[in-house]
Design a protein around this motif. Structure first.
Motif, PDB file in Angstrom:
ATOM      1  N   SER A 180       0.899  -1.234  -0.060  1.00 27.49           N
ATOM      2  CA  SER A 180      -0.100  -0.014  -0.037  1.00 27.49           C
ATOM      3  C   SER A 180       0.966   1.199  -0.069  1.00 27.49           C
ATOM      4  O   SER A 180       0.259   2.413  -0.329  1.00 27.49           O
ATOM      5  CB  SER A 180      -0.905  -0.234   1.107  1.00 27.49           C
ATOM      6  N   THR A 181       2.162   1.268   0.314  1.00 31.45           N
ATOM      7  CA  THR A 181       3.172   2.252   0.491  1.00 31.45           C
ATOM      8  C   THR A 181       3.847   2.470  -0.664  1.00 31.45           C
ATOM      9  O   THR A 181       5.000   3.222  -0.752  1.00 31.45           O
ATOM     10  CB  THR A 181       3.899   2.149   1.595  1.00 31.45           C
ATOM     11  N   LEU A 182       3.528   1.822  -2.013  1.00 31.13           N
ATOM     12  CA  LEU A 182       4.474   1.725  -3.034  1.00 31.13           C
ATOM     13  C   LEU A 182       4.668   2.943  -3.409  1.00 31.13           C
ATOM     14  O   LEU A 182       6.050   3.134  -3.889  1.00 31.13           O
ATOM     15  CB  LEU A 182       3.739   0.835  -4.081  1.00 31.13           C
ATOM     16  N   PHE A 183       4.008   4.190  -3.466  1.00 28.40           N
ATOM     17  CA  PHE A 183       4.071   5.494  -4.205  1.00 28.40           C
ATOM     18  C   PHE A 183       4.473   6.261  -3.093  1.00 28.40           C
ATOM     19  O   PHE A 183       5.117   7.217  -3.156  1.00 28.40           O
ATOM     20  CB  PHE A 183       3.148   5.553  -5.042  1.00 28.40           C
ATOM     21  N   LEU A 187      -2.714  -1.040  -5.630  1.00 29.42           N
ATOM     22  CA  LEU A 187      -2.175  -1.094  -3.951  1.00 29.42           C
ATOM     23  C   LEU A 187      -3.003  -2.298  -3.290  1.00 29.42           C
ATOM     24  O   LEU A 187      -3.975  -2.436  -3.649  1.00 29.42           O
ATOM     25  CB  LEU A 187      -2.125  -0.037  -3.417  1.00 29.42           C
ATOM     26  N   ALA A 188      -2.424  -2.926  -2.514  1.00 24.69           N
ATOM     27  CA  ALA A 188      -2.985  -4.044  -1.933  1.00 24.69           C
ATOM     28  C   ALA A 188      -4.022  -3.517  -1.020  1.00 24.69           C
ATOM     29  O   ALA A 188      -4.890  -4.335  -0.589  1.00 24.69           O
ATOM     30  CB  ALA A 188      -1.917  -4.755  -0.713  1.00 24.69           C
ATOM     31  N   ASN A 189      -4.054  -2.314  -0.711  1.00 20.19           N
ATOM     32  CA  ASN A 189      -5.495  -1.858   0.006  1.00 20.19           C
ATOM     33  C   ASN A 189      -6.440  -1.262  -0.904  1.00 20.19           C
ATOM     34  O   ASN A 189      -7.584  -0.707  -0.339  1.00 20.19           O
ATOM     35  CB  ASN A 189      -5.029  -0.792   1.136  1.00 20.19           C
ATOM     36  N   GLU A 190      -6.422  -1.317  -2.084  1.00 21.06           N
ATOM     37  CA  GLU A 190      -7.309  -0.868  -3.212  1.00 21.06           C
ATOM     38  C   GLU A 190      -8.184  -1.932  -3.431  1.00 21.06           C
ATOM     39  O   GLU A 190      -7.906  -3.031  -3.647  1.00 21.06           O
ATOM     40  CB  GLU A 190      -6.695  -0.267  -4.266  1.00 21.06           C
ATOM     41  N   TYR A 191      -9.566  -1.388  -3.879  1.00 18.85           N
ATOM     42  CA  TYR A 191     -10.460  -2.284  -4.530  1.00 18.85           C
ATOM     43  C   TYR A 191     -10.117  -2.721  -6.081  1.00 18.85           C
ATOM     44  O   TYR A 191      -9.503  -1.922  -6.740  1.00 18.85           O
ATOM     45  CB  TYR A 191     -11.955  -1.892  -4.614  1.00 18.85           C
ATOM     46  N   SER A 192     -10.330  -3.984  -6.355  1.00 22.94           N
ATOM     47  CA  SER A 192     -10.002  -4.467  -7.740  1.00 22.94           C
ATOM     48  C   SER A 192     -11.149  -5.447  -8.062  1.00 22.94           C
ATOM     49  O   SER A 192     -11.781  -6.102  -7.309  1.00 22.94           O
ATOM     50  CB  SER A 192      -8.713  -5.084  -7.838  1.00 22.94           C
ATOM     51  N   ASP A 193     -11.558  -5.146  -9.455  1.00 19.61           N
ATOM     52  CA  ASP A 193     -12.591  -6.227 -10.056  1.00 19.61           C
ATOM     53  C   ASP A 193     -11.597  -7.031 -10.812  1.00 19.61           C
ATOM     54  O   ASP A 193     -11.310  -6.873 -11.866  1.00 19.61           O
ATOM     55  CB  ASP A 193     -13.542  -5.273 -11.092  1.00 19.61           C
ATOM     56  N   TYR A 194     -11.365  -8.243 -10.164  1.00 17.13           N
ATOM     57  CA  TYR A 194     -10.688  -9.203 -10.557  1.00 17.13           C
ATOM     58  C   TYR A 194     -11.002 -10.037 -11.801  1.00 17.13           C
ATOM     59  O   TYR A 194     -10.321 -10.430 -12.537  1.00 17.13           O
ATOM     60  CB  TYR A 194     -10.571 -10.308  -9.599  1.00 17.13           C
ATOM     61  N   SER A 195     -12.481  -9.976 -12.155  1.00 20.10           N
ATOM     62  CA  SER A 195     -13.106 -10.792 -12.973  1.00 20.10           C
ATOM     63  C   SER A 195     -12.604 -10.199 -14.565  1.00 20.10           C
ATOM     64  O   SER A 195     -12.489 -10.640 -15.536  1.00 20.10           O
ATOM     65  CB  SER A 195     -14.720 -10.425 -13.300  1.00 20.10           C
ATOM     66  N   ILE A 197       7.034 -11.303  -1.641  1.00 19.73           N
ATOM     67  CA  ILE A 197       6.369 -12.416  -0.781  1.00 19.73           C
ATOM     68  C   ILE A 197       6.646 -12.164   0.613  1.00 19.73           C
ATOM     69  O   ILE A 197       5.906 -12.921   1.455  1.00 19.73           O
ATOM     70  CB  ILE A 197       7.015 -13.842  -1.285  1.00 19.73           C
ATOM     71  N   ILE A 198       7.543 -11.103   1.085  1.00 21.88           N
ATOM     72  CA  ILE A 198       7.733 -11.089   2.499  1.00 21.88           C
ATOM     73  C   ILE A 198       6.379 -10.428   3.322  1.00 21.88           C
ATOM     74  O   ILE A 198       6.528 -10.221   4.278  1.00 21.88           O
ATOM     75  CB  ILE A 198       8.891 -10.367   2.724  1.00 21.88           C
ATOM     76  N   ARG A 199       5.603 -10.000   2.321  1.00 19.42           N
ATOM     77  CA  ARG A 199       4.352  -9.177   2.873  1.00 19.42           C
ATOM     78  C   ARG A 199       3.173  -9.949   2.667  1.00 19.42           C
ATOM     79  O   ARG A 199       1.924  -9.603   1.861  1.00 19.42           O
ATOM     80  CB  ARG A 199       4.388  -7.795   2.206  1.00 19.42           C
ATOM     81  N   PRO A 200       3.117 -11.187   3.099  1.00 17.56           N
ATOM     82  CA  PRO A 200       1.893 -12.181   2.933  1.00 17.56           C
ATOM     83  C   PRO A 200       0.451 -11.587   3.266  1.00 17.56           C
ATOM     84  O   PRO A 200      -0.482 -11.621   2.782  1.00 17.56           O
ATOM     85  CB  PRO A 200       2.385 -13.281   3.589  1.00 17.56           C
ATOM     86  N   ALA A 201       0.509 -10.817   4.356  1.00 21.29           N
ATOM     87  CA  ALA A 201      -0.554 -10.109   4.769  1.00 21.29           C
ATOM     88  C   ALA A 201      -1.354  -9.170   3.724  1.00 21.29           C
ATOM     89  O   ALA A 201      -2.462  -9.033   3.480  1.00 21.29           O
ATOM     90  CB  ALA A 201      -0.270  -9.204   6.113  1.00 21.29           C
ATOM     91  N   ASP A 202      -0.719  -8.787   2.886  1.00 21.82           N
ATOM     92  CA  ASP A 202      -0.901  -7.864   1.759  1.00 21.82           C
ATOM     93  C   ASP A 202      -1.815  -8.606   0.670  1.00 21.82           C
ATOM     94  O   ASP A 202      -2.200  -8.175  -0.066  1.00 21.82           O
ATOM     95  CB  ASP A 202       0.203  -6.806   1.292  1.00 21.82           C
ATOM     96  N   LEU A 203      -0.827  -9.909   0.542  1.00 23.92           N
ATOM     97  CA  LEU A 203      -1.143 -10.777  -0.791  1.00 23.92           C
ATOM     98  C   LEU A 203      -2.433 -11.688  -0.750  1.00 23.92           C
ATOM     99  O   LEU A 203      -3.093 -11.925  -1.625  1.00 23.92           O
ATOM    100  CB  LEU A 203      -0.072 -11.237  -0.983  1.00 23.92           C
ATOM    101  N   GLU A 233      -3.240   0.203  10.011  1.00 23.98           N
ATOM    102  CA  GLU A 233      -3.133  -0.245   8.650  1.00 23.98           C
ATOM    103  C   GLU A 233      -3.791  -1.614   8.645  1.00 23.98           C
ATOM    104  O   GLU A 233      -3.625  -2.656   9.776  1.00 23.98           O
ATOM    105  CB  GLU A 233      -1.469  -0.658   8.505  1.00 23.98           C
ATOM    106  N   PRO A 234      -5.001  -1.831   7.852  1.00 27.69           N
ATOM    107  CA  PRO A 234      -5.828  -2.954   8.110  1.00 27.69           C
ATOM    108  C   PRO A 234      -5.165  -4.189   7.588  1.00 27.69           C
ATOM    109  O   PRO A 234      -4.312  -4.155   6.775  1.00 27.69           O
ATOM    110  CB  PRO A 234      -6.794  -2.722   6.825  1.00 27.69           C
ATOM    111  N   ILE A 235      -5.499  -5.378   8.250  1.00 27.75           N
ATOM    112  CA  ILE A 235      -5.132  -6.645   7.903  1.00 27.75           C
ATOM    113  C   ILE A 235      -6.167  -7.232   7.190  1.00 27.75           C
ATOM    114  O   ILE A 235      -7.271  -7.663   7.860  1.00 27.75           O
ATOM    115  CB  ILE A 235      -4.649  -7.561   9.227  1.00 27.75           C
ATOM    116  N   ARG A 236      -6.282  -7.380   5.790  1.00 27.03           N
ATOM    117  CA  ARG A 236      -7.419  -7.560   5.045  1.00 27.03           C
ATOM    118  C   ARG A 236      -7.614  -8.992   5.074  1.00 27.03           C
ATOM    119  O   ARG A 236      -8.869  -9.561   4.983  1.00 27.03           O
ATOM    120  CB  ARG A 236      -7.413  -7.075   3.553  1.00 27.03           C
TER     121      ARG A 236
END
Length: 363
Positions: free
Chosen positions: A9-12, A40-48, A58-64, A122-125
């Motif tokens: 989420s802090t990429l930018f 970003l990991a905390n953004e909504y995405s329409d995966y379809s 990969i060291i941030r599995p809570a994000d992924l 920081e949310p843990i989704r």
């Protein structure tokens, strides 16, 4: 083919080497006809609307983990597998030092995620992350990925050694932007023959030991980078301990950065760990001799064409800088980088991984 990039989420807001890796990989994939969106990991995405997810860090599995399980889509991972365990054990103090000595690195990372939620909101989704913990979450990601994209074979081997799972992988090296190389042959007197360190200013990048190594020497030392949000006290300590030959620069434009590299003589990245060091590749291709940490995967890239230092020893850093500064520049490393480590070639390798993940009939 349409691909969704997902990263921290802090990429930018707190850019690093992974920011450049993601933006330039996306740019060069688009030139190959791949549609790429970055979220970003905390953004909504329409995966379809996507064929594939491309995850980073990969060291941030809570994000992924949330996106993997929510989307049901096939995914690949650019692992960017950093290992700061040694640094954490040496640098932490008080109860944190005690915990680092007694607990596993994965457990410490799990505690950090929860602490960031409590302290910073920081949310843990992913509820599964809370249930499984850090290590099991990473193992799940490795096991279920279609392909892993480490930055080197050594990075992959470290991942397997730690998490005891093998998976299909294609090494995709970090790189330089070939459009920037050759875009300037300018020099700037304020950077001429300087010793540079281009990196975020933080304990893991180890600018303080670089300062201690080169304080009150004849070198003009330029430290270019902002402190990360949790390292402002470290930055202030670096400034406080610096002699008059140490100069601090803010982040500069890409063009100015390449002018800086072209003007300087040596680039130093004495980190406690590096998978590569993007700024080292960029500096080398512009004519700097390279001083690099001996911790991590750096030998896979630089072989015997760089000067290596022990990040915990200012004397070792000084010795490597002395040798690099007084050695003639060789085109050998530059030519290898231009032939092997460019973002267009990295994009081609990445597309190869996508086709492996989805089947070659996907386009």
């Amino acid at each position: 083919m349409k691909v969704l990039f997902i990263s921290r989420s802090t990429l930018f807001s707190t850019p690093g080497g992974d920011t450049k890796q993601i933006e330039l990989t996306a740019s060069y994939l688009r030139k190959l006809g791949v549609e790429v969106d970055i979220k970003l990991a905390n953004e909504y995405s329409d995966y379809s609307q996507y064929d594939l997810l491309h995850l980073f860090n990969i060291i941030r599995p809570a994000d992924l983990l949330y996106h993997v399980r929510k989307s049901g889509k096939p995914f690949v991972i650019s692992t960017i597998f950093l290992d700061y365990g040694e640094y954490e054990k040496k640098s932490s103090k008080g109860i944190r030092r005690w915990l680092n000595q007694l607990m596993s690195e994965d457990f410490i990372e799990y505690v950090k995620v929860i602490a960031r939620y409590i302290k910073n909101g920081e949310p843990i989704r992913s509820k599964k992350y809370l249930l499984w913990g850090h290590r099991k979450s990473i193992r799940y990601l490795i096991r279920n990925a279609k392909v892993l994209l480490p930055n080197s074979i050594n990075e992959y081997n470290r991942l397997v050694a730690k998490y005891k799972i093998k998976q299909e992988y294609i090494p995709v090296p970090n790189a330089i932007d070939p459009t920037m190389y050759g875009s300037t042959n300018k020099t700037d007197e304020k950077y001429k023959d300087a010793v540079l360190c281009v990196a975020r200013v933080e304990g893991r990048k180890n600018q303080l030991n670089l300062i201690r190594a080169l304080n009150n020497t004849g070198y003009k030392v330029i430290i270019n980078g902002k402190p990360s949000p949790n390292n402002k006290a470290y930055y202030e300590r670096c400034v406080k301990e610096s002699a008059s030959n140490i100069i601090f620069n803010d982040r500069v434009s890409e063009e100015e950065l390449y002018i800086m590299f072209h003007s300087a003589r040596v680039h130093v990245l004495p980190s406690y760990f590096e998978t590569t060091g993007l700024s080292s590749l960029e500096a080398a291709v512009m004519g700097c001799n390279i001083v690099i940490t001996d911790k991590g995967d750096t030998v896979d890239y630089f072989g015997n064409m760089a000067f290596y230092c022990n990040p915990g020893d200012p004397g070792s850093i000084r010795k490597a800088v002395d040798e690099a500064y007084h050695s003639p520049f060789s085109d050998k490393l530059k030519n290898i980088i231009l032939n092997q480590y460019t973002w267009d070639k990295a994009a081609e390798k990445t597309l190869q991984a996508y086709k492996k993940a989805l089947g070659p009939e996907i386009s």
